[in-house]
Design an enzyme around this catalytic site. Structure first.
Site, mmCIF file in Angstrom:
data_model
loop_
_atom_site.group_PDB
_atom_site.id
_atom_site.type_symbol
_atom_site.label_atom_id
_atom_site.label_comp_id
_atom_site.label_asym_id
_atom_site.label_seq_id
_atom_site.Cartn_x
_atom_site.Cartn_y
_atom_site.Cartn_z
ATOM 1 N N VAL A 33 -38.427 -25.081 19.298
ATOM 2 C CA VAL A 33 -37.713 -23.807 19.108
ATOM 3 C C VAL A 33 -37.738 -22.953 20.369
ATOM 4 C CG1 VAL A 33 -37.780 -21.622 17.850
ATOM 5 C CG2 VAL A 33 -38.085 -23.792 16.627
ATOM 6 N N ALA A 34 -38.850 -22.987 21.086
ATOM 7 C CA ALA A 34 -39.047 -22.077 22.222
ATOM 8 C C ALA A 34 -37.947 -22.117 23.264
ATOM 9 C CB ALA A 34 -40.409 -22.357 22.866
ATOM 10 N N ILE A 71 -34.775 -22.776 23.014
ATOM 11 C CA ILE A 71 -33.418 -22.475 22.544
ATOM 12 C C ILE A 71 -33.054 -21.028 22.890
ATOM 13 C CG2 ILE A 71 -31.886 -22.380 20.552
ATOM 14 C CD1 ILE A 71 -32.850 -25.172 21.244
ATOM 15 N N ASP A 99 11.298 -14.456 32.532
ATOM 16 C CA ASP A 99 12.737 -14.229 32.559
ATOM 17 C C ASP A 99 13.053 -13.028 31.664
ATOM 18 O OD1 ASP A 99 15.448 -14.304 32.602
ATOM 19 O OD2 ASP A 99 15.644 -16.005 31.239
ATOM 20 N N GLU A 149 -31.565 -18.093 21.951
ATOM 21 C CA GLU A 149 -30.959 -17.485 20.769
ATOM 22 C C GLU A 149 -29.910 -16.428 21.116
ATOM 23 O OE1 GLU A 149 -34.162 -17.732 21.298
ATOM 24 O OE2 GLU A 149 -35.176 -18.721 19.616
#
Length: 404
Positions: free
Chosen positions: A287-288, A290, A334, A292
Protein backbone atom coordinates in the site's frame (compact mmCIF):
# COMPACT_ATOMS: atom_id res chain seq x y z
CA UNK A 1 -11.60 0.89 -48.56
CA UNK A 2 -14.44 -0.61 -46.49
CA UNK A 3 -16.18 2.78 -46.41
CA UNK A 4 -15.87 3.09 -50.20
CA UNK A 5 -17.34 -0.41 -50.74
CA UNK A 6 -20.32 0.49 -48.55
CA UNK A 7 -20.68 3.76 -50.45
CA UNK A 8 -20.71 1.95 -53.80
CA UNK A 9 -23.41 -0.46 -52.61
CA UNK A 10 -25.68 2.31 -51.36
CA UNK A 11 -25.49 4.65 -54.36
CA UNK A 12 -25.08 2.20 -57.26
CA UNK A 13 -28.74 2.13 -58.34
CA UNK A 14 -29.56 5.81 -57.87
CA UNK A 15 -26.35 6.84 -59.67
CA UNK A 16 -26.86 4.63 -62.74
CA UNK A 17 -30.44 5.54 -63.62
CA UNK A 18 -31.25 8.39 -65.95
CA UNK A 19 -32.01 11.82 -64.51
CA UNK A 20 -35.67 11.77 -65.53
CA UNK A 21 -36.13 8.46 -63.68
CA UNK A 22 -34.81 9.77 -60.36
CA UNK A 23 -38.06 11.45 -59.15
CA UNK A 24 -40.02 8.24 -59.76
CA UNK A 25 -37.35 6.23 -57.92
CA UNK A 26 -37.69 8.53 -54.89
CA UNK A 27 -41.50 8.81 -55.26
CA UNK A 28 -41.41 12.55 -55.82
CA UNK A 29 -41.54 15.02 -58.74
CA UNK A 30 -39.72 18.10 -59.97
CA UNK A 31 -42.52 20.14 -58.38
CA UNK A 32 -41.59 18.76 -54.99
CA UNK A 33 -43.55 16.97 -52.30
CA UNK A 34 -46.96 17.86 -50.94
CA UNK A 35 -47.54 18.76 -47.29
CA UNK A 36 -49.17 15.47 -46.29
CA UNK A 37 -46.31 13.42 -47.77
CA UNK A 38 -43.73 15.68 -46.12
CA UNK A 39 -45.24 15.09 -42.66
CA UNK A 40 -45.36 11.35 -43.33
CA UNK A 41 -41.69 11.16 -44.36
CA UNK A 42 -40.59 13.41 -41.50
CA UNK A 43 -42.23 11.00 -39.06
CA UNK A 44 -40.48 8.04 -40.71
CA UNK A 45 -36.97 9.47 -41.17
CA UNK A 46 -36.90 12.07 -38.40
CA UNK A 47 -35.24 15.52 -38.52
CA UNK A 48 -32.30 16.08 -40.84
CA UNK A 49 -29.71 16.42 -38.09
CA UNK A 50 -26.90 14.40 -36.58
CA UNK A 51 -27.30 14.07 -32.82
CA UNK A 52 -24.49 12.91 -30.57
CA UNK A 53 -25.80 10.47 -28.01
CA UNK A 54 -25.50 11.71 -24.45
CA UNK A 55 -25.01 8.81 -22.01
CA UNK A 56 -27.13 8.50 -18.87
CA UNK A 57 -25.88 10.44 -15.86
CA UNK A 58 -25.16 7.23 -13.92
CA UNK A 59 -23.16 5.72 -16.80
CA UNK A 60 -21.23 8.97 -17.22
CA UNK A 61 -20.37 8.93 -13.51
CA UNK A 62 -19.28 5.28 -13.57
CA UNK A 63 -17.14 6.05 -16.63
CA UNK A 64 -14.94 8.23 -14.42
CA UNK A 65 -13.76 5.06 -12.65
CA UNK A 66 -12.40 3.55 -15.89
CA UNK A 67 -8.74 3.99 -15.08
CA UNK A 68 -6.17 1.40 -14.06
CA UNK A 69 -4.86 3.74 -11.36
CA UNK A 70 -8.36 4.08 -9.89
CA UNK A 71 -8.71 0.29 -9.91
CA UNK A 72 -5.42 0.03 -8.02
CA UNK A 73 -6.62 2.58 -5.45
CA UNK A 74 -9.85 0.67 -4.94
CA UNK A 75 -7.86 -2.50 -4.33
CA UNK A 76 -5.69 -0.61 -1.84
CA UNK A 77 -8.82 0.64 -0.08
CA UNK A 78 -10.02 -2.93 0.27
CA UNK A 79 -6.65 -4.04 1.69
CA UNK A 80 -6.58 -1.17 4.20
CA UNK A 81 -10.10 -2.04 5.27
CA UNK A 82 -9.07 -5.69 5.75
CA UNK A 83 -6.15 -4.77 7.98
CA UNK A 84 -8.25 -2.27 9.94
CA UNK A 85 -6.65 0.95 8.71
CA UNK A 86 -9.97 2.75 8.41
CA UNK A 87 -8.49 6.23 8.18
CA UNK A 88 -6.52 5.25 5.07
CA UNK A 89 -9.61 3.55 3.65
CA UNK A 90 -11.75 6.66 4.10
CA UNK A 91 -9.06 8.96 2.66
CA UNK A 92 -8.60 6.81 -0.45
CA UNK A 93 -12.37 6.47 -0.94
CA UNK A 94 -12.81 10.24 -0.68
CA UNK A 95 -10.03 10.84 -3.20
CA UNK A 96 -11.58 8.42 -5.71
CA UNK A 97 -15.09 9.86 -5.28
CA UNK A 98 -13.82 13.47 -5.50
CA UNK A 99 -11.88 12.60 -8.64
CA UNK A 100 -14.94 11.04 -10.29
CA UNK A 101 -17.28 13.84 -9.20
CA UNK A 102 -15.11 16.61 -10.65
CA UNK A 103 -14.82 14.77 -13.99
CA UNK A 104 -18.56 14.02 -14.02
CA UNK A 105 -19.55 17.65 -13.41
CA UNK A 106 -17.08 19.06 -15.94
CA UNK A 107 -18.08 16.65 -18.73
CA UNK A 108 -21.75 17.35 -18.00
CA UNK A 109 -21.22 21.09 -18.48
CA UNK A 110 -19.33 20.47 -21.73
CA UNK A 111 -22.11 18.22 -23.08
CA UNK A 112 -24.73 20.87 -22.32
CA UNK A 113 -22.64 23.54 -24.06
CA UNK A 114 -22.20 21.35 -27.15
CA UNK A 115 -25.93 20.62 -27.32
CA UNK A 116 -26.68 24.35 -27.08
CA UNK A 117 -24.14 25.04 -29.84
CA UNK A 118 -25.76 22.42 -32.10
CA UNK A 119 -29.12 24.16 -31.70
CA UNK A 120 -27.50 27.53 -32.49
CA UNK A 121 -25.73 26.48 -35.69
CA UNK A 122 -28.82 25.88 -37.80
CA UNK A 123 -29.07 26.60 -41.52
CA UNK A 124 -31.70 27.10 -44.19
CA UNK A 125 -32.18 25.46 -47.60
CA UNK A 126 -34.01 26.51 -50.75
CA UNK A 127 -36.50 23.79 -51.72
CA UNK A 128 -39.36 23.30 -54.13
CA UNK A 129 -42.46 22.05 -52.37
CA UNK A 130 -45.84 21.70 -54.05
CA UNK A 131 -44.54 23.71 -57.02
CA UNK A 132 -43.36 26.69 -54.94
CA UNK A 133 -39.78 27.69 -54.15
CA UNK A 134 -39.38 28.38 -50.43
CA UNK A 135 -36.66 28.45 -47.77
CA UNK A 136 -36.96 26.14 -44.78
CA UNK A 137 -34.70 25.09 -41.89
CA UNK A 138 -32.43 22.34 -43.20
CA UNK A 139 -33.42 20.08 -40.29
CA UNK A 140 -36.91 19.78 -41.84
CA UNK A 141 -35.68 18.27 -45.12
CA UNK A 142 -36.92 14.80 -46.03
CA UNK A 143 -35.93 12.27 -48.71
CA UNK A 144 -37.56 13.28 -51.99
CA UNK A 145 -37.31 17.05 -51.40
CA UNK A 146 -36.14 19.02 -54.45
CA UNK A 147 -33.17 21.20 -53.43
CA UNK A 148 -31.70 24.26 -55.14
CA UNK A 149 -28.19 25.10 -53.99
CA UNK A 150 -25.21 27.08 -55.19
CA UNK A 151 -21.73 28.46 -54.60
CA UNK A 152 -20.78 29.21 -50.99
CA UNK A 153 -23.39 26.83 -49.56
CA UNK A 154 -22.97 23.40 -48.03
CA UNK A 155 -25.04 20.49 -49.16
CA UNK A 156 -27.67 20.00 -46.42
CA UNK A 157 -28.18 16.29 -47.20
CA UNK A 158 -27.12 13.55 -49.62
CA UNK A 159 -28.52 14.69 -52.98
CA UNK A 160 -28.81 13.16 -56.47
CA UNK A 161 -28.15 15.96 -58.96
CA UNK A 162 -30.93 16.62 -61.49
CA UNK A 163 -29.62 19.83 -63.10
CA UNK A 164 -26.22 21.51 -62.97
CA UNK A 165 -23.83 23.70 -64.89
CA UNK A 166 -20.08 23.84 -64.17
CA UNK A 167 -20.78 22.71 -60.60
CA UNK A 168 -17.59 22.41 -58.50
CA UNK A 169 -17.70 20.83 -55.04
CA UNK A 170 -15.10 20.54 -52.29
CA UNK A 171 -15.35 16.98 -50.91
CA UNK A 172 -12.18 17.11 -48.82
CA UNK A 173 -14.16 16.49 -45.62
CA UNK A 174 -14.96 12.98 -46.92
CA UNK A 175 -12.16 12.15 -49.35
CA UNK A 176 -9.28 14.37 -48.08
CA UNK A 177 -8.78 15.48 -51.71
CA UNK A 178 -8.04 19.20 -51.80
CA UNK A 179 -8.97 19.63 -55.49
CA UNK A 180 -12.68 20.47 -56.09
CA UNK A 181 -14.69 17.84 -57.96
CA UNK A 182 -16.79 18.66 -61.00
CA UNK A 183 -20.37 17.45 -60.64
CA UNK A 184 -23.09 16.82 -63.23
CA UNK A 185 -26.38 14.97 -63.60
CA UNK A 186 -25.24 12.33 -66.10
CA UNK A 187 -25.82 8.66 -65.14
CA UNK A 188 -22.68 6.81 -64.05
CA UNK A 189 -21.18 3.77 -65.68
CA UNK A 190 -19.96 0.63 -63.91
CA UNK A 191 -16.41 1.87 -64.44
CA UNK A 192 -17.19 5.18 -62.72
CA UNK A 193 -18.73 3.38 -59.75
CA UNK A 194 -15.81 0.95 -59.44
CA UNK A 195 -13.48 3.96 -59.14
CA UNK A 196 -15.75 5.49 -56.52
CA UNK A 197 -16.44 8.58 -58.65
CA UNK A 198 -19.98 9.61 -57.74
CA UNK A 199 -20.10 12.71 -59.92
CA UNK A 200 -23.89 13.00 -59.78
CA UNK A 201 -24.14 12.87 -55.97
CA UNK A 202 -23.78 15.78 -53.55
CA UNK A 203 -22.81 14.46 -50.14
CA UNK A 204 -24.06 16.16 -47.00
CA UNK A 205 -21.68 18.77 -45.60
CA UNK A 206 -19.59 19.17 -48.76
CA UNK A 207 -18.96 22.75 -49.87
CA UNK A 208 -20.19 23.99 -53.25
CA UNK A 209 -17.44 26.14 -54.69
CA UNK A 210 -18.95 27.37 -57.92
CA UNK A 211 -22.23 27.74 -59.84
CA UNK A 212 -25.63 26.30 -58.94
CA UNK A 213 -27.46 23.03 -59.11
CA UNK A 214 -30.75 21.31 -58.42
CA UNK A 215 -31.24 17.83 -57.06
CA UNK A 216 -33.40 15.41 -55.10
CA UNK A 217 -32.65 14.52 -51.48
CA UNK A 218 -31.69 10.85 -51.09
CA UNK A 219 -30.77 10.60 -47.42
CA UNK A 220 -31.06 12.85 -44.37
CA UNK A 221 -29.68 12.97 -40.83
CA UNK A 222 -27.93 9.81 -39.62
CA UNK A 223 -28.51 8.09 -42.97
CA UNK A 224 -26.19 10.52 -44.79
CA UNK A 225 -22.51 9.71 -45.22
CA UNK A 226 -21.38 12.14 -42.45
CA UNK A 227 -24.16 10.72 -40.27
CA UNK A 228 -22.87 7.16 -40.68
CA UNK A 229 -19.32 8.31 -39.99
CA UNK A 230 -20.46 10.16 -36.84
CA UNK A 231 -22.26 7.03 -35.64
CA UNK A 232 -19.10 4.99 -36.14
CA UNK A 233 -16.90 7.57 -34.40
CA UNK A 234 -19.14 7.58 -31.32
CA UNK A 235 -18.47 3.87 -30.87
CA UNK A 236 -14.71 4.34 -30.83
CA UNK A 237 -12.88 4.98 -27.56
CA UNK A 238 -9.50 6.65 -28.05
CA UNK A 239 -7.01 7.13 -25.22
CA UNK A 240 -4.90 10.25 -25.10
CA UNK A 241 -1.12 10.04 -24.56
CA UNK A 242 -1.63 11.14 -20.94
CA UNK A 243 -4.05 8.28 -20.20
CA UNK A 244 -1.69 5.81 -21.85
CA UNK A 245 1.19 7.02 -19.66
CA UNK A 246 -0.96 6.83 -16.52
CA UNK A 247 -2.01 3.26 -17.40
CA UNK A 248 1.60 2.31 -18.08
CA UNK A 249 2.68 3.85 -14.76
CA UNK A 250 -0.13 2.04 -12.95
CA UNK A 251 0.83 -1.31 -14.46
CA UNK A 252 4.47 -0.80 -13.54
CA UNK A 253 3.80 0.18 -9.94
CA UNK A 254 1.19 -2.60 -9.50
CA UNK A 255 3.51 -5.33 -10.77
CA UNK A 256 6.38 -3.94 -8.67
CA UNK A 257 4.47 -3.82 -5.38
CA UNK A 258 3.00 -7.27 -5.96
CA UNK A 259 6.45 -8.73 -6.52
CA UNK A 260 7.89 -6.92 -3.47
CA UNK A 261 4.96 -7.90 -1.27
CA UNK A 262 5.20 -11.54 -2.39
CA UNK A 263 8.96 -11.66 -1.73
CA UNK A 264 8.48 -10.02 1.66
CA UNK A 265 5.69 -12.44 2.62
CA UNK A 266 7.75 -15.44 1.51
CA UNK A 267 10.86 -14.25 3.32
CA UNK A 268 8.89 -13.58 6.51
CA UNK A 269 7.52 -17.12 6.51
CA UNK A 270 10.99 -18.55 5.88
CA UNK A 271 12.42 -16.62 8.86
CA UNK A 272 9.65 -17.98 11.09
CA UNK A 273 7.31 -15.01 11.46
CA UNK A 274 3.59 -15.65 12.01
CA UNK A 275 1.41 -15.87 8.90
CA UNK A 276 -0.96 -13.06 9.97
CA UNK A 277 1.93 -10.74 10.85
CA UNK A 278 3.69 -11.55 7.55
CA UNK A 279 0.51 -10.85 5.59
CA UNK A 280 -0.16 -7.52 7.32
CA UNK A 281 3.43 -6.41 6.84
CA UNK A 282 3.44 -7.36 3.17
CA UNK A 283 0.10 -5.63 2.62
CA UNK A 284 1.39 -2.46 4.25
CA UNK A 285 4.47 -2.62 2.03
CA UNK A 286 2.22 -2.93 -1.03
CA UNK A 287 0.00 0.00 0.00
CA UNK A 288 2.78 2.43 0.92
CA UNK A 289 4.11 3.18 -2.62
CA UNK A 290 0.65 3.81 -4.13
CA UNK A 291 0.21 7.58 -4.87
CA UNK A 292 -3.32 8.06 -3.53
CA UNK A 293 -3.36 11.75 -4.38
CA UNK A 294 -2.28 11.38 -8.01
CA UNK A 295 -5.79 10.94 -9.55
CA UNK A 296 -7.10 13.97 -7.66
CA UNK A 297 -4.13 16.11 -8.68
CA UNK A 298 -4.54 15.07 -12.34
CA UNK A 299 -8.28 15.71 -12.36
CA UNK A 300 -8.02 19.13 -10.71
CA UNK A 301 -5.18 20.14 -13.05
CA UNK A 302 -7.14 19.06 -16.15
CA UNK A 303 -10.27 20.79 -14.84
CA UNK A 304 -8.34 24.04 -14.45
CA UNK A 305 -7.03 23.66 -18.00
CA UNK A 306 -10.56 23.06 -19.29
CA UNK A 307 -11.75 26.16 -17.46
CA UNK A 308 -8.94 28.23 -18.98
CA UNK A 309 -9.88 27.03 -22.46
CA UNK A 310 -13.58 27.68 -21.79
CA UNK A 311 -12.71 31.31 -21.01
CA UNK A 312 -11.36 31.43 -24.57
CA UNK A 313 -14.57 29.90 -25.97
CA UNK A 314 -13.06 26.43 -26.52
CA UNK A 315 -15.32 23.60 -25.33
CA UNK A 316 -13.71 20.32 -24.23
CA UNK A 317 -16.07 17.41 -23.57
CA UNK A 318 -13.68 14.91 -21.92
CA UNK A 319 -11.13 16.08 -19.35
CA UNK A 320 -8.15 14.07 -20.69
CA UNK A 321 -8.75 15.54 -24.17
CA UNK A 322 -7.57 18.93 -22.92
CA UNK A 323 -4.02 17.57 -23.12
CA UNK A 324 -4.22 17.21 -26.90
CA UNK A 325 -6.28 20.39 -27.34
CA UNK A 326 -3.75 22.35 -25.32
CA UNK A 327 -0.92 21.43 -27.67
CA UNK A 328 -2.67 22.95 -30.70
CA UNK A 329 -0.97 26.13 -31.91
CA UNK A 330 -2.85 26.86 -35.17
CA UNK A 331 -6.53 26.28 -36.01
CA UNK A 332 -7.64 26.70 -39.65
CA UNK A 333 -11.36 27.44 -39.93
CA UNK A 334 -13.67 28.20 -42.84
CA UNK A 335 -16.04 31.05 -41.98
CA UNK A 336 -18.54 30.58 -44.81
CA UNK A 337 -21.81 29.06 -43.61
CA UNK A 338 -20.49 28.24 -40.16
CA UNK A 339 -22.15 30.61 -37.72
CA UNK A 340 -23.39 33.11 -40.28
CA UNK A 341 -26.34 33.26 -42.69
CA UNK A 342 -23.94 33.19 -45.64
CA UNK A 343 -25.01 36.68 -46.72
CA UNK A 344 -22.69 39.35 -48.12
CA UNK A 345 -23.40 43.02 -48.72
CA UNK A 346 -21.90 45.21 -51.45
CA UNK A 347 -20.48 48.36 -49.84
CA UNK A 348 -18.44 49.82 -52.71
CA UNK A 349 -18.47 49.67 -56.53
CA UNK A 350 -15.54 50.63 -58.75
CA UNK A 351 -16.62 51.48 -62.30
CA UNK A 352 -15.14 53.69 -64.99
CA UNK A 353 -12.28 54.72 -62.71
CA UNK A 354 -14.68 55.99 -60.04
CA UNK A 355 -15.55 54.61 -56.56
CA UNK A 356 -19.22 54.58 -55.57
CA UNK A 357 -20.46 54.02 -51.98
CA UNK A 358 -23.44 51.68 -51.56
CA UNK A 359 -25.72 51.97 -48.52
CA UNK A 360 -28.00 49.30 -47.06
CA UNK A 361 -27.43 46.02 -45.22
CA UNK A 362 -28.19 42.44 -46.25
CA UNK A 363 -31.50 42.12 -48.12
CA UNK A 364 -32.81 45.47 -46.87
CA UNK A 365 -34.36 47.15 -49.91
CA UNK A 366 -33.60 50.64 -48.62
CA UNK A 367 -30.31 52.27 -49.59
CA UNK A 368 -28.62 54.75 -51.89
CA UNK A 369 -25.62 54.84 -54.21
CA UNK A 370 -23.38 57.84 -53.59
CA UNK A 371 -20.25 59.36 -55.06
CA UNK A 372 -18.05 61.25 -52.63
CA UNK A 373 -20.92 61.34 -50.16
CA UNK A 374 -23.44 62.79 -52.63
CA UNK A 375 -26.35 60.69 -53.92
CA UNK A 376 -26.23 60.15 -57.67
CA UNK A 377 -29.42 60.86 -59.62
CA UNK A 378 -28.39 59.33 -62.95
CA UNK A 379 -26.44 56.14 -63.58
CA UNK A 380 -23.24 56.76 -65.52
CA UNK A 381 -22.59 54.29 -68.30
CA UNK A 382 -19.96 52.06 -66.58
CA UNK A 383 -21.98 51.85 -63.36
CA UNK A 384 -25.15 50.99 -65.26
CA UNK A 385 -23.28 48.25 -67.13
CA UNK A 386 -22.08 46.64 -63.87
CA UNK A 387 -25.58 46.80 -62.33
CA UNK A 388 -27.07 45.27 -65.47
CA UNK A 389 -24.55 42.39 -65.35
CA UNK A 390 -25.29 41.80 -61.67
CA UNK A 391 -29.01 41.65 -62.46
CA UNK A 392 -28.70 39.27 -65.40
CA UNK A 393 -26.09 36.87 -63.95
CA UNK A 394 -28.11 35.61 -60.97
CA UNK A 395 -31.50 34.06 -60.41
CA UNK A 396 -32.24 35.42 -56.92
CA UNK A 397 -35.29 37.36 -55.86
CA UNK A 398 -36.21 39.15 -52.64
CA UNK A 399 -39.49 38.50 -50.86
CA UNK A 400 -40.27 39.97 -47.44
CA UNK A 401 -36.66 40.98 -46.79
CA UNK A 402 -35.16 37.55 -47.53
CA UNK A 403 -33.47 36.07 -50.56
CA UNK A 404 -35.31 33.42 -52.60
Amino acid sequence: MQHMIMLMTRWKNISEIRTEEVPDELETSVNGLKEAEIRKRLNIHGPNEILFKRPMALLRFLKQFQSLLVYVLLMVAIFTAVIGEWIDTVVIARVVILNSTVGFIQEGKASEAIEALQKFTWSESAVIRDGEKIRIPSRLLVPGDIIITGGGERSPADIRILESKNLLVDESALTEESVPVEKDSDPLTDEDIERGEFRNILFSGTLIMKERGMGAVISTGPETEPGRIAETVQKVEVKTPLLKKIDEFSRTITITVIILATLNFTAALIFGYETVFSFLTSTSLAVAPIPEGLPAVLTVTLALAVRAMAERNAIVRNLPSVETRGSVTVICSDKTGTLTRNEMTVKCIYAGGVFYEVEGTGYDQEGKIKRKGVEITENPGPLEDILTCALNFNNASVEGGASR
